[in-house]
Write an enzyme that holds these catalytic residues in place. Structure first.
Site, PDB file in Angstrom:
ATOM      1  N   ARG A 141     -15.113   1.108   2.088  1.00  0.00           N
ATOM      2  CA  ARG A 141     -16.076   1.023   1.261  1.00  0.00           C
ATOM      3  C   ARG A 141     -17.311   0.861   1.984  1.00  0.00           C
ATOM      4  O   ARG A 141     -18.778   0.027   1.195  1.00  0.00           O
ATOM      5  CB  ARG A 141     -15.742  -0.730   0.740  1.00  0.00           C
ATOM      6  CG  ARG A 141     -14.408  -1.065  -0.142  1.00  0.00           C
ATOM      7  CD  ARG A 141     -14.913  -1.563  -1.070  1.00  0.00           C
ATOM      8  NE  ARG A 141     -13.758  -1.300  -2.484  1.00  0.00           N
ATOM      9  CZ  ARG A 141     -12.502  -2.000  -1.818  1.00  0.00           C
ATOM     10  NH1 ARG A 141     -12.453  -3.133  -1.322  1.00  0.00           N
ATOM     11  NH2 ARG A 141     -10.976  -2.309  -3.362  1.00  0.00           N
ATOM     12  N   GLU A 194     -37.282  25.311   4.794  1.00  0.00           N
ATOM     13  CA  GLU A 194     -37.810  23.967   4.542  1.00  0.00           C
ATOM     14  C   GLU A 194     -38.534  22.918   5.152  1.00  0.00           C
ATOM     15  O   GLU A 194     -39.641  22.383   4.233  1.00  0.00           O
ATOM     16  CB  GLU A 194     -36.318  23.382   4.564  1.00  0.00           C
ATOM     17  CG  GLU A 194     -34.773  23.667   3.549  1.00  0.00           C
ATOM     18  CD  GLU A 194     -34.846  23.050   2.782  1.00  0.00           C
ATOM     19  OE1 GLU A 194     -35.444  22.265   2.128  1.00  0.00           O
ATOM     20  OE2 GLU A 194     -34.181  22.837   1.836  1.00  0.00           O
ATOM     21  N   LYS A 233     -28.880  11.519   1.843  1.00  0.00           N
ATOM     22  CA  LYS A 233     -28.253  12.190   0.788  1.00  0.00           C
ATOM     23  C   LYS A 233     -26.908  12.722   1.227  1.00  0.00           C
ATOM     24  O   LYS A 233     -27.148  13.125   2.180  1.00  0.00           O
ATOM     25  CB  LYS A 233     -28.779  13.935  -0.511  1.00  0.00           C
ATOM     26  CG  LYS A 233     -29.440  13.122  -1.254  1.00  0.00           C
ATOM     27  CD  LYS A 233     -29.869  14.514  -1.680  1.00  0.00           C
ATOM     28  CE  LYS A 233     -30.986  13.791  -3.173  1.00  0.00           C
ATOM     29  NZ  LYS A 233     -31.626  14.826  -3.641  1.00  0.00           N
ATOM     30  N   ASN A 235     -37.148  19.696  -4.138  1.00  0.00           N
ATOM     31  CA  ASN A 235     -35.972  20.153  -4.789  1.00  0.00           C
ATOM     32  C   ASN A 235     -36.635  21.964  -5.109  1.00  0.00           C
ATOM     33  O   ASN A 235     -36.190  22.920  -6.217  1.00  0.00           O
ATOM     34  CB  ASN A 235     -34.953  20.287  -6.155  1.00  0.00           C
ATOM     35  CG  ASN A 235     -34.632  18.393  -5.822  1.00  0.00           C
ATOM     36  OD1 ASN A 235     -33.410  18.817  -4.563  1.00  0.00           O
ATOM     37  ND2 ASN A 235     -34.266  18.205  -6.693  1.00  0.00           N
ATOM     38  N   ARG A 293     -38.625  12.076  -5.955  1.00  0.00           N
ATOM     39  CA  ARG A 293     -38.078  12.620  -4.788  1.00  0.00           C
ATOM     40  C   ARG A 293     -37.232  14.217  -5.126  1.00  0.00           C
ATOM     41  O   ARG A 293     -37.144  15.080  -4.699  1.00  0.00           O
ATOM     42  CB  ARG A 293     -37.010  12.134  -4.432  1.00  0.00           C
ATOM     43  CG  ARG A 293     -36.128  12.826  -3.173  1.00  0.00           C
ATOM     44  CD  ARG A 293     -35.475  11.090  -2.977  1.00  0.00           C
ATOM     45  NE  ARG A 293     -34.343  11.974  -1.709  1.00  0.00           N
ATOM     46  CZ  ARG A 293     -33.118  11.623  -0.617  1.00  0.00           C
ATOM     47  NH1 ARG A 293     -33.260  10.770  -0.853  1.00  0.00           N
ATOM     48  NH2 ARG A 293     -32.685  12.145  -0.303  1.00  0.00           N
ATOM     49  N   GLU A 320     -33.754   9.603  -5.937  1.00  0.00           N
ATOM     50  CA  GLU A 320     -34.433  10.368  -6.724  1.00  0.00           C
ATOM     51  C   GLU A 320     -34.583  10.408  -8.567  1.00  0.00           C
ATOM     52  O   GLU A 320     -34.046  10.575  -9.464  1.00  0.00           O
ATOM     53  CB  GLU A 320     -33.543  11.768  -7.055  1.00  0.00           C
ATOM     54  CG  GLU A 320     -33.935  13.903  -7.241  1.00  0.00           C
ATOM     55  CD  GLU A 320     -33.511  14.563  -6.367  1.00  0.00           C
ATOM     56  OE1 GLU A 320     -33.137  14.375  -5.728  1.00  0.00           O
ATOM     57  OE2 GLU A 320     -32.432  15.121  -7.783  1.00  0.00           O
ATOM     58  N   HIS A 366     -34.966  25.101  -5.949  1.00  0.00           N
ATOM     59  CA  HIS A 366     -33.454  24.835  -5.163  1.00  0.00           C
ATOM     60  C   HIS A 366     -32.489  25.491  -6.616  1.00  0.00           C
ATOM     61  O   HIS A 366     -31.491  25.611  -6.455  1.00  0.00           O
ATOM     62  CB  HIS A 366     -33.082  23.550  -5.009  1.00  0.00           C
ATOM     63  CG  HIS A 366     -33.379  23.013  -3.575  1.00  0.00           C
ATOM     64  ND1 HIS A 366     -34.794  23.417  -3.167  1.00  0.00           N
ATOM     65  CD2 HIS A 366     -33.099  22.421  -2.463  1.00  0.00           C
ATOM     66  CE1 HIS A 366     -34.705  22.539  -1.888  1.00  0.00           C
ATOM     67  NE2 HIS A 366     -33.906  22.527  -1.366  1.00  0.00           N
ATOM     68  N   HIS A 414     -28.142  29.209   2.654  1.00  0.00           N
ATOM     69  CA  HIS A 414     -29.413  27.761   2.121  1.00  0.00           C
ATOM     70  C   HIS A 414     -30.226  28.064   2.362  1.00  0.00           C
ATOM     71  O   HIS A 414     -31.244  28.192   1.473  1.00  0.00           O
ATOM     72  CB  HIS A 414     -28.653  26.613   2.366  1.00  0.00           C
ATOM     73  CG  HIS A 414     -29.667  25.508   1.256  1.00  0.00           C
ATOM     74  ND1 HIS A 414     -29.095  25.816  -0.172  1.00  0.00           N
ATOM     75  CD2 HIS A 414     -30.145  24.920   1.831  1.00  0.00           C
ATOM     76  CE1 HIS A 414     -29.552  24.480  -0.344  1.00  0.00           C
ATOM     77  NE2 HIS A 414     -30.525  24.126   0.982  1.00  0.00           N
ATOM     78  N   LYS A 445     -40.858  14.006   3.919  1.00  0.00           N
ATOM     79  CA  LYS A 445     -39.965  13.536   3.419  1.00  0.00           C
ATOM     80  C   LYS A 445     -39.366  11.655   3.507  1.00  0.00           C
ATOM     81  O   LYS A 445     -39.126  11.243   2.755  1.00  0.00           O
ATOM     82  CB  LYS A 445     -39.025  14.042   3.811  1.00  0.00           C
ATOM     83  CG  LYS A 445     -37.397  13.877   3.371  1.00  0.00           C
ATOM     84  CD  LYS A 445     -36.412  14.759   3.529  1.00  0.00           C
ATOM     85  CE  LYS A 445     -35.060  15.108   2.575  1.00  0.00           C
ATOM     86  NZ  LYS A 445     -33.811  15.677   2.185  1.00  0.00           N
ATOM     87  N   HIS A 465     -30.187  27.727  -5.713  1.00  0.00           N
ATOM     88  CA  HIS A 465     -28.521  27.590  -5.763  1.00  0.00           C
ATOM     89  C   HIS A 465     -28.173  28.780  -6.351  1.00  0.00           C
ATOM     90  O   HIS A 465     -26.826  28.551  -6.174  1.00  0.00           O
ATOM     91  CB  HIS A 465     -28.336  25.893  -6.106  1.00  0.00           C
ATOM     92  CG  HIS A 465     -28.605  25.081  -4.817  1.00  0.00           C
ATOM     93  ND1 HIS A 465     -28.795  23.294  -5.690  1.00  0.00           N
ATOM     94  CD2 HIS A 465     -28.530  25.172  -3.696  1.00  0.00           C
ATOM     95  CE1 HIS A 465     -28.446  23.097  -4.444  1.00  0.00           C
ATOM     96  NE2 HIS A 465     -29.202  23.539  -3.294  1.00  0.00           N
TER      97      HIS A 465
HETATM   98  N1  GLY Z   1     -32.857  17.478   0.048  1.00  0.00           N
HETATM   99  C1  GLY Z   1     -33.497  17.611  -1.507  1.00  0.00           C
HETATM  100  C2  GLY Z   1     -33.022  15.730  -0.519  1.00  0.00           C
HETATM  101  O1  GLY Z   1     -33.152  15.290   0.158  1.00  0.00           O
HETATM  102  O2  GLY Z   1     -34.565  14.990  -1.337  1.00  0.00           O
END
Ligand code: GLY
Length: 389
Positions: free
Chosen positions: A138, A202, A160, A265, A261, A257, A268, A286, A247, A272
């Site tokens: 958990r 990035e 993430k 993206n 946040r 997010e 992206h 990527h 970041k 993607h």
């Molecule tokens: N890679 C985007 C984020 O971490 O929100």
């Protein structure tokens, strides 16, 4: 660029050994250490966040052959025992099968709630190990030790985690913040140039988002940063510190997010779609897809009358100068790529809101914003122009 805001750990009579960027998340706050020789100092740097004198490392076949032995030796030197599991290098390991294997290995090694999980590798290992840590017993703590530029400036920071499914990328996962991030810049010397460039996309994202000063600094210093050698090393460290600071600020303001946040993206949604169409087999990395996607996001912003065309030219010319691809692939495994194929991938995006796609657009370099208000016709025209241009 404001590396001065980060804490510098200085030994008596020595230059700073590394820069520390704090991520201010109250009870989940943690430090990102950026600098040289950190793998060899892992024992000393990890000890303050360990609850037990044992850890469990998740790594991949490439990273294990280069760094697992010195990394575990550094832990052993401070009396920390390390078990480990190695997954095959590559995106294919980020799936249910490998998640199960990793969890089984952790349970067979009798990991307890106090056992620290360590992700030693790039974005795939970080996402897989972080997700495994978030569901093991958990939820147990984990440390990110990112070994690619891309994971040092993006995926290892912000919590993430997740895996891919047949339906799409990163659709199963969790928010689970690491307890510490160790970004050893020496590992970048063994990174293939293509991977380094993909990570640089990035880095550039942070300038394009909200920091035209950083973007201008990158235009002046990016080519040298990526050229190799001592000077390059220091410039890359500055890139990583600036990216992590950017970041960390965004994640501290919007951890899960619900707003700001999502700006991270940028590029992206387009990226993607191309990655999915190209099949994740290494034909399009990527970071390369994100770089192409950022160009498309700015081109769509121009098409909507939001952004000066000169800014797109600036982005194209900087990416070309460092060697990043600027135009999308026109052919994939299924043949000629069409706007309809890409738009079908986009509707699988987890950033859909009430059936509408969310895009990050820009009023210029450093002026990104979120919108769901893009007419499908403009999206299709943007894709059509890119695929035929
Ligand atoms: N890679 C985007 C984020 O971490 O929100």
């Amino acid at each position: 660029m404001n590396a001065g805001a980060a804490e510098q750990r200085v030994q008596p009579n020595q230059k700073p050994t590394h820069v520390t960027v704090p991520v201010a998340l109250r009870s989940r706050a943690y430090d990102i250490h950026v600098g040289r020789g950190l793998l060899a100092r892992a024992g000393e740097l990890c000890t303050p966040v360990l609850k037990q004198r044992r850890v469990f490392i998740v790594t991949d076949s490439n990273v294990a052959s280069l760094y697992l032995t010195p990394f575990t030796a550094s832990l052993a030197a401070v009396g920390v025992r390390a078990d480990h599991v190695t997954v095959p290098a590559g995106e294919a390991s980020k799936d249910f099968t490998h998640l199960e294997q990793v969890l089984d290995a952790m349970l067979k090694a009798k990991c307890e709630r106090g056992t620290m999980i360590i992700a030693l590798g790039g974005g795939v290992v970080g996402d897989l190990a972080g997700f495994a840590a978030s569901v093991l017993l958990r939820g147990v703590d984990f440390i990110q030790v990112p070994t690619t530029l891309l994971s040092q400036v993006d995926s290892s920071v912000g919590g993430k985690t997740g895996i891919n499914t047949k339906v799409g990328k990163n659709l199963v996962g969790s928010f689970h913040q690491p307890r510490l991030v160790l970004a050893d810049t020496d590992v970048l010397t063994t990174l293939p140039r293509r991977e380094l460039l993909a990570g640089y996309a990035e880095v550039a994202k942070y300038g394009l988002l909200d920091d035209v000063g950083f973007w201008t600094w990158l235009e002046a210093n990016g080519p040298t940063a990526l050229a190799g050698g001592e000077k390059s090393h220091d410039l890359l460290r500055d890139c990583i510190v600036a990216s992590c600071q950017a970041k960390a600020r965004i994640v501290a303001a919007d951890e899960k997010e619900s707003g700001e946040r999502a700006l991270l993206n940028l590029g992206h949604t387009f990226g993607h779609a191309f990655e999915a169409e190209m099949g994740y087999g290494g034909a399009l990395l990527h970071g390369e897809a994100v770089g192409i996607g950022m160009v498309l996001a700015f081109e769509m912003s121009v098409r909507l009358g939001l952004c000066p065309p000169a800014d797109v030219m600036r982005i194209r010319s900087h990416f070309a100068a460092v060697g990043l691809p600027v135009d999308p692939p026109k052919q994939g495994p299924r043949g000629v790529i069409t706007p309809a194929m890409l738009m079908a991938h986009m509707t699988q995006d987890k950033k859909m809101k009430d059936g509408a796609l969310t895009f990050v657009l820009a009023r210029g370099i450093g002026k990104a914003f979120l919108t769901t208000d893009v007419p499908p016709r403009v999206l299709e025209e943007t894709l059509q122009a890119a695929l035929t241009g």
